[in-house]
Design an enzyme around this catalytic site. Structure first.
Site, mmCIF file in Angstrom:
data_model
loop_
_atom_site.group_PDB
_atom_site.id
_atom_site.type_symbol
_atom_site.label_atom_id
_atom_site.label_comp_id
_atom_site.label_asym_id
_atom_site.label_seq_id
_atom_site.Cartn_x
_atom_site.Cartn_y
_atom_site.Cartn_z
ATOM 1 C CB VAL A 25 10.716 6.574 6.725
ATOM 2 C CG1 VAL A 25 11.396 7.032 7.995
ATOM 3 C CG2 VAL A 25 11.639 5.699 5.904
ATOM 4 C CE LYS A 98 9.113 1.882 9.177
ATOM 5 N NZ LYS A 98 7.951 1.851 10.041
#
Length: 108
Positions: A25, A98
């Protein structure tokens, strides 16, 4: 229980080796560690930003360099910013995944 929890089961944060997913992420931005450690008494009211490297590259090249969508996607692919199937990037699927991780950390 998630697979990540089972991998880290019995390990403390001070253990020398842990399996984590920070790079999954926002790549080089330590957002996961920040969400876990830096806001324990605060309430996160919003998460905003461009969280996909390919999309960030494309939007920048379109704005700054005047490239078309197709040109910027081709350049992103050549430079390795885009996934093998860029649909994951430009279709928003990568960003959605994400964002799910960040939302889970920020809001429980």
């Amino acid at each position: 229980q998630s697979h990540l929890h089972s991998l880290n089961d019995g390990k403390s944060s001070s253990d020398a080796v842990q399996f984590n997913y920070e790079a999954a992420v926002c790549g080089g931005i330590p957002i996961i560690r920040s969400l876990q450690d830096d806001y324990p008494g605060d309430s996160v009211s919003m998460i905003a930003g461009i969280i996909n490297g390919c999309t960030n590259f494309m939007l920048t090249s379109m704005d700054r360099d005047g490239l078309s969508y197709d040109e910027s996607l081709e350049k992103a692919s050549e430079l390795g910013y885009a996934e093998a199937d860029p649909t994951l990037d430009v279709g928003g699927f990568d960003a959605r995944s994400k964002l799910k991780i960040m939302m889970r950390l920020a809001y429980g």
